[in-house]
Design a protein around this motif. Structure first.
Motif, PDB file in Angstrom:
ATOM      1  N   ASP A 241      -0.406  86.747  46.699  1.00 34.67           N
ATOM      2  CA  ASP A 241       0.682  85.778  46.590  1.00 34.67           C
ATOM      3  C   ASP A 241       1.939  86.431  46.032  1.00 34.67           C
ATOM      4  N   GLU A 242       3.023  85.681  46.092  1.00 35.41           N
ATOM      5  CA  GLU A 242       4.333  86.207  45.726  1.00 35.41           C
ATOM      6  C   GLU A 242       4.486  86.435  44.226  1.00 35.41           C
ATOM      7  N   ILE A 243       3.593  85.857  43.419  1.00 31.99           N
ATOM      8  CA  ILE A 243       3.662  86.033  41.974  1.00 31.99           C
ATOM      9  C   ILE A 243       2.899  87.294  41.554  1.00 31.99           C
ATOM     10  N   ILE A 244       1.643  87.394  41.961  1.00 29.32           N
ATOM     11  CA  ILE A 244       0.797  88.511  41.556  1.00 29.32           C
ATOM     12  C   ILE A 244       1.324  89.841  42.084  1.00 29.32           C
ATOM     13  N   SER A 245       1.799  89.860  43.327  1.00 25.35           N
ATOM     14  CA  SER A 245       2.176  91.124  43.963  1.00 25.35           C
ATOM     15  C   SER A 245       3.659  91.457  43.857  1.00 25.35           C
ATOM     16  N   ALA A 246       4.417  90.665  43.109  1.00 29.78           N
ATOM     17  CA  ALA A 246       5.868  90.868  43.058  1.00 29.78           C
ATOM     18  C   ALA A 246       6.249  92.284  42.654  1.00 29.78           C
ATOM     19  N   ARG A 247       5.626  92.812  41.596  1.00 28.89           N
ATOM     20  CA  ARG A 247       6.000  94.146  41.116  1.00 28.89           C
ATOM     21  C   ARG A 247       5.584  95.236  42.107  1.00 28.89           C
ATOM     22  N   ASP A 248       4.367  95.120  42.660  1.00 25.67           N
ATOM     23  CA  ASP A 248       3.933  96.095  43.668  1.00 25.67           C
ATOM     24  C   ASP A 248       4.865  96.106  44.870  1.00 25.67           C
ATOM     25  N   LEU A 249       5.328  94.938  45.279  1.00 28.65           N
ATOM     26  CA  LEU A 249       6.236  94.845  46.424  1.00 28.65           C
ATOM     27  C   LEU A 249       7.603  95.419  46.081  1.00 28.65           C
ATOM     28  N   ASP A 250       8.097  95.101  44.897  1.00 32.36           N
ATOM     29  CA  ASP A 250       9.410  95.613  44.482  1.00 32.36           C
ATOM     30  C   ASP A 250       9.415  97.136  44.370  1.00 32.36           C
ATOM     31  N   GLU A 251       8.301  97.709  43.908  1.00 26.91           N
ATOM     32  CA  GLU A 251       8.241  99.148  43.681  1.00 26.91           C
ATOM     33  C   GLU A 251       7.628  99.921  44.848  1.00 26.91           C
ATOM     34  N   GLY A 252       7.310  99.212  45.947  1.00 25.03           N
ATOM     35  CA  GLY A 252       6.904  99.884  47.172  1.00 25.03           C
ATOM     36  C   GLY A 252       5.455 100.286  47.284  1.00 25.03           C
ATOM     37  N   ARG A 253       4.609  99.913  46.327  1.00 27.26           N
ATOM     38  CA  ARG A 253       3.182 100.254  46.434  1.00 27.26           C
ATOM     39  C   ARG A 253       2.490  99.404  47.490  1.00 27.26           C
ATOM     40  N   LEU A 254       2.996  98.179  47.676  1.00 31.60           N
ATOM     41  CA  LEU A 254       2.491  97.282  48.709  1.00 31.60           C
ATOM     42  C   LEU A 254       3.656  96.785  49.560  1.00 31.60           C
ATOM     43  N   VAL A 255       3.351  96.407  50.791  1.00 32.22           N
ATOM     44  CA  VAL A 255       4.334  95.806  51.687  1.00 32.22           C
ATOM     45  C   VAL A 255       3.722  94.552  52.295  1.00 32.22           C
ATOM     46  N   GLN A 256       4.581  93.664  52.769  1.00 33.39           N
ATOM     47  CA  GLN A 256       4.149  92.471  53.498  1.00 33.39           C
ATOM     48  C   GLN A 256       4.438  92.704  54.976  1.00 33.39           C
ATOM     49  N   PRO A 257       3.432  93.068  55.762  1.00 37.14           N
ATOM     50  CA  PRO A 257       3.688  93.424  57.150  1.00 37.14           C
ATOM     51  C   PRO A 257       3.962  92.243  58.072  1.00 37.14           C
ATOM     52  N   LEU A 258       3.582  91.023  57.657  1.00 39.16           N
ATOM     53  CA  LEU A 258       3.704  89.847  58.513  1.00 39.16           C
ATOM     54  C   LEU A 258       4.418  88.725  57.763  1.00 39.16           C
ATOM     55  N   ALA A 259       5.133  87.899  58.508  1.00 43.03           N
ATOM     56  CA  ALA A 259       5.929  86.847  57.877  1.00 43.03           C
ATOM     57  C   ALA A 259       5.121  85.592  57.567  1.00 43.03           C
ATOM     58  N   LEU A 260       4.018  85.368  58.274  1.00 42.06           N
ATOM     59  CA  LEU A 260       3.258  84.129  58.111  1.00 42.06           C
ATOM     60  C   LEU A 260       2.638  84.033  56.722  1.00 42.06           C
ATOM     61  N   THR A 261       2.833  82.904  56.060  1.00 41.51           N
ATOM     62  CA  THR A 261       2.180  82.616  54.781  1.00 41.51           C
ATOM     63  C   THR A 261       1.432  81.293  54.895  1.00 41.51           C
ATOM     64  N   VAL A 262       0.391  81.136  54.095  1.00 40.20           N
ATOM     65  CA  VAL A 262      -0.363  79.880  54.075  1.00 40.20           C
ATOM     66  C   VAL A 262      -0.575  79.458  52.626  1.00 40.20           C
ATOM     67  N   PRO A 263      -0.610  78.154  52.351  1.00 34.87           N
ATOM     68  CA  PRO A 263      -0.880  77.714  50.978  1.00 34.87           C
ATOM     69  C   PRO A 263      -2.242  78.219  50.498  1.00 34.87           C
ATOM     70  N   ALA A 264      -2.306  78.613  49.251  1.00 32.55           N
ATOM     71  CA  ALA A 264      -3.569  79.084  48.678  1.00 32.55           C
ATOM     72  C   ALA A 264      -4.561  77.930  48.560  1.00 32.55           C
ATOM     73  N   LEU A 265      -5.830  78.261  48.675  1.00 33.03           N
ATOM     74  CA  LEU A 265      -6.864  77.245  48.501  1.00 33.03           C
ATOM     75  C   LEU A 265      -6.895  76.730  47.068  1.00 33.03           C
ATOM     76  N   GLN A 266      -6.534  77.606  46.125  1.00 30.44           N
ATOM     77  CA  GLN A 266      -6.469  77.230  44.722  1.00 30.44           C
ATOM     78  C   GLN A 266      -5.164  77.769  44.146  1.00 30.44           C
ATOM     79  N   ASN A 267      -4.836  77.337  42.938  1.00 28.26           N
ATOM     80  CA  ASN A 267      -3.574  77.721  42.321  1.00 28.26           C
ATOM     81  C   ASN A 267      -3.771  78.024  40.843  1.00 28.26           C
ATOM     82  N   TYR A 268      -2.690  78.482  40.198  1.00 32.17           N
ATOM     83  CA  TYR A 268      -2.738  78.786  38.768  1.00 32.17           C
ATOM     84  C   TYR A 268      -2.314  77.562  37.961  1.00 32.17           C
ATOM     85  N   TYR A 269      -3.110  77.241  36.951  1.00 29.87           N
ATOM     86  CA  TYR A 269      -2.855  76.085  36.099  1.00 29.87           C
ATOM     87  C   TYR A 269      -2.892  76.500  34.628  1.00 29.87           C
TER      88      TYR A 269
END
Length: 307
Positions: A241-269
């Motif tokens: 998700d966009e919260i957990i992977s934000a730093r990896d994405l910003d620093e280039g360790r991970l990329v998002q190859p596809l634009a499609l997103t889907v709601p998570a089955l569960q969330n953070y509370y």
């Protein structure tokens, strides 16, 4: 024109931020019907449409986007005021100790560094941090407050939605190169899908993509940290998700190859026992945590629109 009811504006801000009536209802602890009624009241008062439906999502109209900017600023200002009052009350009450339970990956990726900011602003509160991912794993003999990944209800507990997250594939940049480079959904068929559940989240993504097969998987991990590390190292594609992977994405360790997103089955509370909810230090920390989560959600939305 007189101001609309404050509660209607609060409901509007929640729906505009989360993009879904059900998510807003969960956050505000009311029914989706009550959310719809407040939105109708607000639109009747303003005499303009604020949302339009696109599939299952609610999208802001031009009028709605204008109102959201002011509503977000107003809610932030009110939250800041409430936090300052709570901080002063907490300072007046003297020293206290809070034990916070957080998921290990979520804590490392998002919350841990923010906790130092909280401690700098609240020197009368000492924090103890323990880890657990789900409500059933939390040691409530120690924990005063927990951040958990799951889905309510939890009997005997008070809870508040922190992140209404969306999942999207993430992978090492090396998987964007070579004969099986990931450029479209079908290219996932050449790669290992990394799981930390029973495969349900990937099945939801597959359904949303409208394909029958998008990859292979022969390994499951019960620790999402291992899943993300395997993705960083190029061993497959994870859903994150966009919260957990934000730093990896910003620093280039991970990329998002596809634009499609889907709601998570569960969330953070955010979760605590009903008996502790009204404790001044617990209430103060919860208000701070909810405000930090709102900031993170706004930042992830702005990041999504960057070229």
């Amino acid at each position: 024109m007189s101001l609309p009811p404050l509660n209607a504006l609060r409901v509007f801000e929640s729906v505009a931020r989360l993009g879904h009536l059900g998510a807003a209802a969960a956050e505000l602890h009311v029914t989706p019907g009550a959310i719809s009624q407040q939105l109708r009241t607000l639109q009747d008062v303003l005499d303009v449409p604020l949302f339009e439906k696109r599939g299952r999502q609610l999208v802001l109209t031009e009028y709605g986007a204008i109102l959201q900017r002011s509503a977000r600023q107003a809610m932030n200002a009110l939250t800041t005021g409430v936090q300052e009052v709570a901080a002063q009350k907490s300072n007046d009450a003297g020293k206290s100790t809070l034990t916070i339970s957080i998921p290990q990956v979520h804590g490392v990726a998002w919350l841990a560094t923010r906790l130092f900011g909280f401690m700098a602003e609240n020197r009368n509160i000492t924090l103890n941090v323990i880890t657990a991912s789900r409500a059933s794993d939390v040691n409530w003999r120690k924990a005063d407050i927990a951040v958990v990944y799951g889905a309510p209800p939890w009997s005997g507990f008070w809870w508040h939605l922190l992140h209404g997250i969306h999942m999207t594939p993430v992978c090492s940049p090396q998987l964007l190169r070579g004969p099986h480079a990931i450029r479209q959904i079908g290219d996932l068929a050449y790669h290992r899908l990394l799981h930390e559940d029973d495969g349900s989240q990937w099945k939801r993504y597959q359904s949303a993509a409208g394909v029958t097969q998008i990859g292979h998987s022969e390994v499951y991990f019960d620790d999402f940290g291992i899943v993300l590390q395997a993705a960083r190292d190029g061993y497959g594609v994870a859903l994150s998700d966009e919260i957990i992977s934000a730093r990896d994405l910003d620093e280039g360790r991970l990329v998002q190859p596809l634009a499609l997103t889907v709601p998570a089955l569960q969330n953070y509370y955010c979760l605590c026992t009903e008996s502790k909810r009204e404790r001044p230090d617990v209430s103060h920390f919860i208000d701070w945590l909810v405000a930090e989560a709102a900031k993170a959600t706004d930042l992830s939305k702005r990041r999504a629109f960057l070229p």
